[in-house]
Motif scaffolding. Sequence first.
Motif, mmCIF file in Angstrom:
data_model
loop_
_atom_site.group_PDB
_atom_site.id
_atom_site.type_symbol
_atom_site.label_atom_id
_atom_site.label_comp_id
_atom_site.label_asym_id
_atom_site.label_seq_id
_atom_site.Cartn_x
_atom_site.Cartn_y
_atom_site.Cartn_z
ATOM 1 N N HIS A 127 46.710 30.083 42.098
ATOM 2 C CA HIS A 127 46.671 28.782 41.416
ATOM 3 C C HIS A 127 45.312 28.113 41.583
ATOM 4 O O HIS A 127 44.710 27.644 40.615
ATOM 5 C CB HIS A 127 47.789 27.893 41.982
ATOM 6 N N GLU A 128 44.826 28.090 42.808
ATOM 7 C CA GLU A 128 43.540 27.431 43.067
ATOM 8 C C GLU A 128 42.388 28.181 42.413
ATOM 9 O O GLU A 128 41.410 27.564 41.970
ATOM 10 C CB GLU A 128 43.303 27.328 44.580
ATOM 11 N N CYS A 129 42.492 29.496 42.352
ATOM 12 C CA CYS A 129 41.447 30.272 41.681
ATOM 13 C C CYS A 129 41.372 29.911 40.204
ATOM 14 O O CYS A 129 40.296 29.973 39.593
ATOM 15 C CB CYS A 129 41.709 31.769 41.848
ATOM 16 N N LEU A 135 44.226 22.391 33.812
ATOM 17 C CA LEU A 135 45.136 23.360 33.203
ATOM 18 C C LEU A 135 44.932 24.762 33.755
ATOM 19 O O LEU A 135 45.865 25.584 33.761
ATOM 20 C CB LEU A 135 44.934 23.364 31.688
ATOM 21 N N GLY A 136 43.722 25.055 34.250
ATOM 22 C CA GLY A 136 43.434 26.401 34.738
ATOM 23 C C GLY A 136 44.333 26.815 35.882
ATOM 24 O O GLY A 136 44.736 27.988 35.979
ATOM 25 N N GLY A 137 44.688 25.883 36.771
ATOM 26 C CA GLY A 137 45.547 26.211 37.905
ATOM 27 C C GLY A 137 46.935 26.664 37.492
ATOM 28 O O GLY A 137 47.373 27.771 37.847
ATOM 29 N N PRO A 138 47.677 25.835 36.748
ATOM 30 C CA PRO A 138 49.012 26.275 36.313
ATOM 31 C C PRO A 138 48.993 27.504 35.406
ATOM 32 O O PRO A 138 49.928 28.302 35.445
ATOM 33 C CB PRO A 138 49.542 25.045 35.560
ATOM 34 N N LEU A 139 47.947 27.650 34.600
ATOM 35 C CA LEU A 139 47.870 28.826 33.733
ATOM 36 C C LEU A 139 47.809 30.108 34.559
ATOM 37 O O LEU A 139 48.603 31.030 34.371
ATOM 38 C CB LEU A 139 46.649 28.734 32.821
ATOM 39 N N LEU A 140 46.839 30.170 35.478
ATOM 40 C CA LEU A 140 46.709 31.374 36.297
ATOM 41 C C LEU A 140 47.855 31.487 37.287
ATOM 42 O O LEU A 140 48.310 32.590 37.620
ATOM 43 C CB LEU A 140 45.369 31.363 37.024
ATOM 44 N N GLY A 141 48.351 30.343 37.766
ATOM 45 C CA GLY A 141 49.500 30.368 38.663
ATOM 46 C C GLY A 141 50.739 30.932 37.992
ATOM 47 O O GLY A 141 51.533 31.655 38.622
ATOM 48 N N ALA A 174 58.749 34.751 42.431
ATOM 49 C CA ALA A 174 58.563 34.378 41.032
ATOM 50 C C ALA A 174 59.201 33.025 40.756
ATOM 51 O O ALA A 174 58.604 32.161 40.095
ATOM 52 C CB ALA A 174 59.161 35.453 40.122
ATOM 53 N N SER A 175 60.418 32.827 41.262
ATOM 54 C CA SER A 175 61.107 31.555 41.052
ATOM 55 C C SER A 175 60.324 30.394 41.652
ATOM 56 O O SER A 175 60.129 29.354 41.018
ATOM 57 C CB SER A 175 62.507 31.622 41.672
ATOM 58 N N VAL A 176 59.837 30.591 42.875
ATOM 59 C CA VAL A 176 59.046 29.545 43.537
ATOM 60 C C VAL A 176 57.755 29.286 42.778
ATOM 61 O O VAL A 176 57.337 28.138 42.599
ATOM 62 C CB VAL A 176 58.754 29.945 44.996
ATOM 63 N N GLY A 177 57.118 30.349 42.310
ATOM 64 C CA GLY A 177 55.873 30.180 41.565
ATOM 65 C C GLY A 177 56.069 29.365 40.301
ATOM 66 O O GLY A 177 55.268 28.474 39.992
ATOM 67 N N THR A 212 56.693 21.180 51.797
ATOM 68 C CA THR A 212 55.447 21.533 51.131
ATOM 69 C C THR A 212 55.381 20.960 49.731
ATOM 70 O O THR A 212 56.393 20.656 49.129
ATOM 71 C CB THR A 212 55.266 23.055 51.053
ATOM 72 N N VAL A 213 54.170 20.841 49.250
ATOM 73 C CA VAL A 213 53.902 20.420 47.884
ATOM 74 C C VAL A 213 53.006 21.480 47.288
ATOM 75 O O VAL A 213 52.191 22.075 47.987
ATOM 76 C CB VAL A 213 53.189 19.050 47.857
ATOM 77 N N PRO A 214 53.113 21.786 46.004
ATOM 78 C CA PRO A 214 52.274 22.818 45.409
ATOM 79 C C PRO A 214 50.806 22.494 45.503
ATOM 80 O O PRO A 214 50.416 21.365 45.775
ATOM 81 C CB PRO A 214 52.739 22.868 43.957
ATOM 82 N N ALA A 215 49.998 23.500 45.246
ATOM 83 C CA ALA A 215 48.551 23.365 45.378
ATOM 84 C C ALA A 215 48.014 22.345 44.392
ATOM 85 O O ALA A 215 48.390 22.326 43.233
ATOM 86 C CB ALA A 215 47.877 24.717 45.135
#
Length: 306
Positions: free
Chosen positions: A98-100, A143-149, A172-175, A298-301
Amino acid sequence: MSPDELKVTNKQFQVEAVDTSPCNTPQPPPITSRDSTPKHSKGFWRTIWVGVLFVLAKLKAAIIFLKTGISMIISICAYAYGWGWAFAVGFVLLIFVHECGHLLMARRFGLKVSAPLFIPFVGAAIAMKEMPRDAWTESWIALGGPLLGSVGALACVGLYALTHMPIFLALASVGFILNLFNLLPLGMLDGGRIIKAISPWLCIPGIALAVLFLCYHFSIIVFIILLLALPSAYRLIRGQHDRAYYVVTPRQRSIMTLLYGGLIAALIAGAYLTYTPSKSNVTPAHAAGKIAMNGSYTVPAIYTHK
């Protein structure tokens, strides 16, 4: 005066001619160079400096790698306490992907950003060393984070199809859930940045959703995100925001609306199809889904500005 005396007098005042031709003019001493260092010595010191610069460059890269790598290891250890090592490794890798996405999109627009820094029970963040020029640029970086995530979560689906190992379906579900949560149009979340290229006023429904959620189930994480979103919403209502920053063309607004809405729909479908209910409610996917919503662990990236 007699002629003989006149000759003597003239001889006394005769001046011999001086030959000023170039061949007889005295030449100045040759100018020697001040730098008398031998050539082989210059090459030696130049090699030393090149070596020092190379080592410094590698040292900087090593420091960046250690910052990201060590923080990833710490996060894995923290998550492994409740989920086990295998799931913790996969979960941290999903955050890294996601961060990438943010990092690659920022570099595509020529913006300098730091390497990801992982924070246990919070997620991860990259620091932007320079601000985006406009809302259109910022929305693409967000948008790049959720796209690649989402691609990372989809890859877990593929691994599950190949191996039939439940852990990949759980990842996959968590992602899908984490990337969907990040698309909420609220404050520092990715969705709160994406809507700036659609309509900054969409932050008002996002705030309303957060308030309703807190009334139903209190979450300290959602509460903090809501508090951080209020100042920008207040400036927007008062008309104190930078209007030029939010200027986008109709075509740009349409493109971002389609991408934002389409990604939300795809993530909802992915989260629904990979959800694994359990009578005991202890499966990794179910537990992680509850954690993502109530903010207990936790909270997502997310990415932040420096």
